[in-house]
Design a protein around this motif. Structure first.
Motif, PDB file in Angstrom:
ATOM      1  N   ARG A 177       0.835  -1.206   0.000  1.00  0.00           N
ATOM      2  CA  ARG A 177       0.000   0.000   0.000  1.00  0.00           C
ATOM      3  C   ARG A 177       0.875   1.264   0.000  1.00  0.00           C
ATOM      4  N   GLU A 178       1.906   1.259   0.839  1.00  0.00           N
ATOM      5  CA  GLU A 178       2.826   2.405   0.878  1.00  0.00           C
ATOM      6  C   GLU A 178       3.507   2.604  -0.473  1.00  0.00           C
ATOM      7  N   GLU A 181       1.181   4.125  -3.101  1.00  0.00           N
ATOM      8  CA  GLU A 181       1.028   5.578  -2.918  1.00  0.00           C
ATOM      9  C   GLU A 181       2.268   6.316  -3.412  1.00  0.00           C
ATOM     10  N   GLN A 182       3.424   5.743  -3.150  1.00  0.00           N
ATOM     11  CA  GLN A 182       4.684   6.345  -3.587  1.00  0.00           C
ATOM     12  C   GLN A 182       4.765   6.425  -5.109  1.00  0.00           C
TER      13      GLN A 182
END
Length: 215
Positions: A177-178, A181-182
């Motif tokens: 998920r991180e 987003e990145q």
């Protein structure tokens, strides 16, 4: 025992911006040192396109070099000669000059990986050599580590720049998920990219190396 590493830039003479490539490598080394501070002496430029560094163990060196390759931008790559043995620095004009069997082995190793690139294994980037006088157990360990490094090189060399960034993030424990987003993409796209690149095996291998480096 110490681990000496000599690195140089692959196909540096064909780069349009060699100074930019050297800056990118220096930035990547600094980033790796920030997230995995295991080097005795982090890789640093010494002359031309060559860098030198030292590590306390083979696990530490291989973990750090993996992160470095993953962190490099598209079009910039390094090869690594890794020597395992004794380091005997020489005091010269108020500074210590790297010297000793580990460094001689590292020089032989980088020459070997360059030969491999030109013939049987164009995607090879890492070779490990024992210094003269290393015992049979260490020689066997180095043979196994070299085989692993060559297989890893094949996988990393085949990755896209995005797949390398995602794999780097997973090595550092970042969630999909991180990373989504990145990158500004969906979590599903991250999962697919990691699976296509074979990143899971690279990350598991990295975790094994880090555990060994910190033991």
């Amino acid at each position: 025992m110490s681990v000496a590493v000599i690195a140089d830039i692959v196909a540096s003479r064909r780069l349009a911006d060699r100074a930019g490539a050297q800056r990118a490598i220096a930035d990547a080394v600094a980033g790796v040192e920030e997230v995995l501070p295991v080097a005795t002496a982090p890789l640093a430029a010494v002359v031309g396109d060559e860098l030198q560094g030292e590590y306390p163990s083979l696990s530490a060196a291989l973990a750090s070099l993996l992160l470095l390759r993953l962190a490099l931008p598209e079009g910039v790559d390094c090869r690594f000669g890794v020597g395992v043995g004794e380091v005997r620095p020489i005091a010269l004009q108020g500074r210590e000059v790297p010297e000793g069997p580990a460094w001689w082995a590292a020089r032989a190793a980088i020459e070997q990986v360059e030969r491999l690139q030109q013939r049987a294994a164009p995607l090879a980037r890492t070779w490990i050599e024992p210094a003269e006088g290393e015992d049979a157990a260490m020689t066997e360990t180095i043979a196994l580590a070299t085989a692993y490094a060559l297989s890893r090189d094949q996988s990393v060399s085949a990755m896209s720049e995005r797949a390398r960034r995602l794999t780097y993030g997973r090595c550092l424990g970042r969630s999909q998920r991180e990373l989504a987003e990145q990158e500004g993409i969906s979590q599903s796209a991250v999962s697919q990219a990691l699976a296509s690149a074979g990143s899971a095996a690279i990350v598991e291998g990295y975790d094994v190396l880090v555990a060994g480096a910190r033991a």
